[in-house]
Design a protein around this motif. Structure first.
Motif, PDB file in Angstrom:
ATOM      1  N   PHE A   1       0.817  -1.207   0.000  1.00  0.00           N
ATOM      2  CA  PHE A   1       0.000   0.000   0.000  1.00  0.00           C
ATOM      3  C   PHE A   1       0.852   1.259   0.000  1.00  0.00           C
ATOM      4  O   PHE A   1       0.503   2.263  -0.622  1.00  0.00           O
TER       5      PHE A   1
ATOM      6  N   LEU B   1       1.896   1.903  -3.502  1.00  0.00           N
ATOM      7  CA  LEU B   1       0.775   2.398  -4.288  1.00  0.00           C
ATOM      8  C   LEU B   1       0.550   3.885  -4.019  1.00  0.00           C
ATOM      9  O   LEU B   1       0.342   4.679  -4.953  1.00  0.00           O
TER      10      LEU B   1
ATOM     11  N   GLY C   1      -7.905   3.448  -5.906  1.00  0.00           N
ATOM     12  CA  GLY C   1      -7.018   2.409  -5.387  1.00  0.00           C
ATOM     13  C   GLY C   1      -7.015   2.298  -3.885  1.00  0.00           C
ATOM     14  O   GLY C   1      -6.498   1.336  -3.331  1.00  0.00           O
ATOM     15  N   GLN C   2      -7.583   3.277  -3.203  1.00  0.00           N
ATOM     16  CA  GLN C   2      -7.469   3.320  -1.754  1.00  0.00           C
ATOM     17  C   GLN C   2      -8.476   2.408  -1.058  1.00  0.00           C
ATOM     18  O   GLN C   2      -9.506   2.055  -1.623  1.00  0.00           O
TER      19      GLN C   2
ATOM     20  N   TYR D   1     -15.362  -2.800  -2.158  1.00  0.00           N
ATOM     21  CA  TYR D   1     -14.478  -2.961  -3.310  1.00  0.00           C
ATOM     22  C   TYR D   1     -15.208  -3.572  -4.501  1.00  0.00           C
ATOM     23  O   TYR D   1     -16.179  -4.316  -4.342  1.00  0.00           O
TER      24      TYR D   1
ATOM     25  N   GLU E   1      -0.347  -5.137 -13.140  1.00  0.00           N
ATOM     26  CA  GLU E   1       0.530  -3.993 -12.875  1.00  0.00           C
ATOM     27  C   GLU E   1       0.581  -3.053 -14.077  1.00  0.00           C
ATOM     28  O   GLU E   1       0.467  -1.820 -13.929  1.00  0.00           O
TER      29      GLU E   1
ATOM     30  N   ALA F   1      -5.824  -0.404  -7.668  1.00  0.00           N
ATOM     31  CA  ALA F   1      -4.835  -1.274  -7.028  1.00  0.00           C
ATOM     32  C   ALA F   1      -4.640  -2.524  -7.875  1.00  0.00           C
ATOM     33  O   ALA F   1      -5.606  -3.255  -8.128  1.00  0.00           O
TER      34      ALA F   1
ATOM     35  N   GLY G   1      -0.818  -7.350  -6.360  1.00  0.00           N
ATOM     36  CA  GLY G   1      -0.363  -6.875  -5.055  1.00  0.00           C
ATOM     37  C   GLY G   1      -0.990  -7.639  -3.910  1.00  0.00           C
ATOM     38  O   GLY G   1      -0.507  -7.564  -2.770  1.00  0.00           O
TER      39      GLY G   1
END
Length: 381
Positions: free
Chosen positions: A9, A12, A30-31, A317, A329, A344, A348
């Protein structure tokens, strides 16, 4: 220290901040940080408790007894589960602490534990700190991202002493069923494996379906515990308060190691947590309705550009497939660079997350449409 995994994280956040520094209007999907404020009645309870000199002293080592009683009452009221406040509940400075400290509280170096793949990256921190052996169980879309215990290698099962689950699931949004948890209890008893069910998103279920507590399963307390956090249910992420509940031996291990690591949590935070648990939970219902509205808005915007989501049943999510020709990625990097949209990357969360990205439902609804329109211009779908 050299065994510790790279903090996914943090990396990121660095990428997103670097893009923001260029002046770009980044839409951050992404959070996993709740964007709504803590309800006023909890804040007021904290303010009142903070003003009392009695709460300025050291906390009781194993948590405020009244908080443990409130936790037991909460589980009885919400899930029909009976808990002994002193023997079956441990107060945590956020559930992450319990999840990371438990392996080196109950396992010996070299013991084997099983983690879900994909899964919450910080589970790996406990593996490294405890110097235990890691085995992964793949969560597959065709199994609704539930592990198939029959697929696990027999030698791994024989060695394993501890297993983590997480439903509603981060990152996939999948939910568990009573039938699955019954299989879990049977599997754990047969193979003498302790179970930890990370119930961080326990309040957040959609389509009229409430997430199931592992502890509702007959025999669950014989084999494991459930961890719960105030971060998601009450938007108290920065407050750092949670608890573990269930098997008395595992709870005692947590309490014992915390006797040596911590002096519990600031008493005023614990008083505010009592207020949260004892409330009518309307603030939680309102929050879940907001997340469901956002999920529906994002799903609609994504489908309009040909981007089909996995049907999330809980958490906040969305689990989204990567277009052909890209890795998780490279696709995430492309969205950030060319569309100023942060997601995200699924890898990961483990090799099992390759081919997906995680989207957080933590921004206002119009921004979901804008993000999807930006992505549409890239001509990927």
């Amino acid at each position: 220290m050299q065994r510790l995994p790279k903090q996914f994280f943090a990396n990121l956040v660095r990428k997103v901040n670097a893009k923001v520094a260029t002046g770009a209007d980044v839409i951050n999907l992404g959070q996993g940080n709740p964007d709504q404020p803590t309800p006023d009645f909890i804040v007021k309870a904290m303010q009142e408790a903070t003003a009392k000199p009695a709460n300025h002293k050291y906390s009781q080592f194993r948590g405020d007894p009244e908080l443990k009683k409130a936790t037991a009452a909460f589980y009885k009221r919400e899930y029909g589960v009976e808990l002994d406040p002193e023997k079956e509940i441990a107060i945590l400075g956020g559930s992450k602490i319990g999840l990371v400290e438990l392996p080196f509280a109950i396992l010996n170096p070299g013991d084997t534990m099983i983690l879900p793949d994909p899964g919450y990256p910080d589970y790996l921190s406990g593996v490294a700190l405890a110097d235990v052996r890691l085995e992964l169980m793949r969560l597959k879309e065709e199994n609704q991202f539930l592990p198939d215990y029959d697929d696990l290698d027999a030698a791994v099962v024989q060695r394993a002493k501890l297993m983590y689950l997480n439903y509603p699931n981060n990152p996939t949004g999948a939910t568990a069923t009573p039938e699955f948890f019954k299989k879990t209890v049977d599997f754990a008893k047969q193979n003498q494996i302790g179970v930890v069910q990370d119930f961080a998103y326990g309040a957040i279920g959609f389509d009229g379906k409430r997430p199931v507590s592992f502890l509702q399963t007959p025999g669950a307390k014989d084999v494991g515990i459930e961890t719960y956090t105030f971060s998601k249910s009450y938007n108290m992420a920065g407050w750092r308060i949670g608890f573990a509940a269930g098997n008395a031996d595992m709870i005692e291990a947590i309490n014992l190691i915390q006797d040596h690591l911590f002096v519990s949590v600031f008493p005023a935070i614990q008083k505010a947590a009592i207020t949260a648990l004892n409330s009518d939970q309307q603030s939680v219902r309102d929050l879940v309705a907001l997340y469901e509205k956002r999920r529906n808005q994002f799903f609609s915007a994504a489908r309009a550009i040909g981007w089909e989501p996995y049907p999330s049943g809980g958490s906040f999510y969305a689990w989204m497939p990567v277009p052909k020709g890209y890795t998780s990625e490279s696709f995430a990097d492309l969205l950030l660079e060319k569309a100023a949209v942060a997601v995200a990357p699924g890898n990961g969360f483990g090799a099992g997350g390759e081919g997906f990205v995680r989207v957080g439902l933590l921004i206002d609804e119009p921004r979901f449409t804008e993000a999807c329109q930006r992505i549409k211009k890239l001509g990927l779908f």
